[in-house]
Design an enzyme around this catalytic site. Structure first.
Site, short mmCIF file in Angstrom:
data_model
loop_
_atom_site.label_atom_id
_atom_site.label_comp_id
_atom_site.label_asym_id
_atom_site.label_seq_id
_atom_site.Cartn_x
_atom_site.Cartn_y
_atom_site.Cartn_z
N ASP A 86 38.50 -6.44 -55.65
CA ASP A 86 37.40 -7.20 -55.73
C ASP A 86 37.42 -8.60 -54.95
O ASP A 86 38.05 -8.70 -54.28
CB ASP A 86 37.48 -7.92 -57.54
CG ASP A 86 37.94 -9.19 -58.47
OD1 ASP A 86 38.98 -9.46 -56.96
OD2 ASP A 86 38.47 -8.38 -58.92
N SER A 87 36.36 -9.27 -54.59
CA SER A 87 36.33 -10.00 -53.70
C SER A 87 36.62 -11.28 -53.74
O SER A 87 37.09 -11.66 -52.63
CB SER A 87 34.38 -10.40 -53.64
OG SER A 87 34.21 -11.03 -55.04
#
Length: 122
Positions: free
Chosen positions: A78-79
């Site tokens: 994920d980010s």
């Protein structure tokens, strides 16, 4: 990136002034600074080290990491994981990547290109 910016905002590093000895042969006592970056990293060194950093990330299956791998699409990160990898790369190569540039680095290939082209990467 907001967390990273907040942490960096609160870090204070003491700065020392640098006194240069002037060259008596230089006109009007001016000092000339010279820097040599002949020890710039080769592309192969950058590739090996970037891949190694990504492989050592806890959420990554090392067998899936290649120089072309995308962090989110191929590795399922994920980010926030993206930010952590970029921070690990900054530490590995002893450089600071501005937030605008760090946001764009979402694959090994982009990390390799950025670091290889950075004049202060070591």
């Amino acid at each position: 990136m907001a967390l990273r910016a907040a942490v960096l905002h609160h870090i204070r590093v003491p700065v020392q002034t640098l006194r240069l000895k002037t060259n008596p042969c230089a006109p009007s006592g001016s000092a000339r600074l010279m820097s040599s970056h002949d020890d710039h990293l080769t592309k192969e060194e950058v590739v090996d080290r970037v891949v190694s950093v990504v492989k050592s990330f806890p959420k990554v299956d090392p067998s899936r990491v290649t120089p072309e791998v995308h962090f989110q699409k191929d590795l399922g990160l994920d980010s926030l994981d993206n930010v952590e990898i970029v921070m690990a790369l900054e530490e590995e190569f002893k450089l600071e990547i501005p937030d605008k540039e760090a946001d764009k680095i979402d694959s090994c290939n982009l990390a390799i290109e950025y670091i290889h082209n950075h004049p202060l990467a070591s």
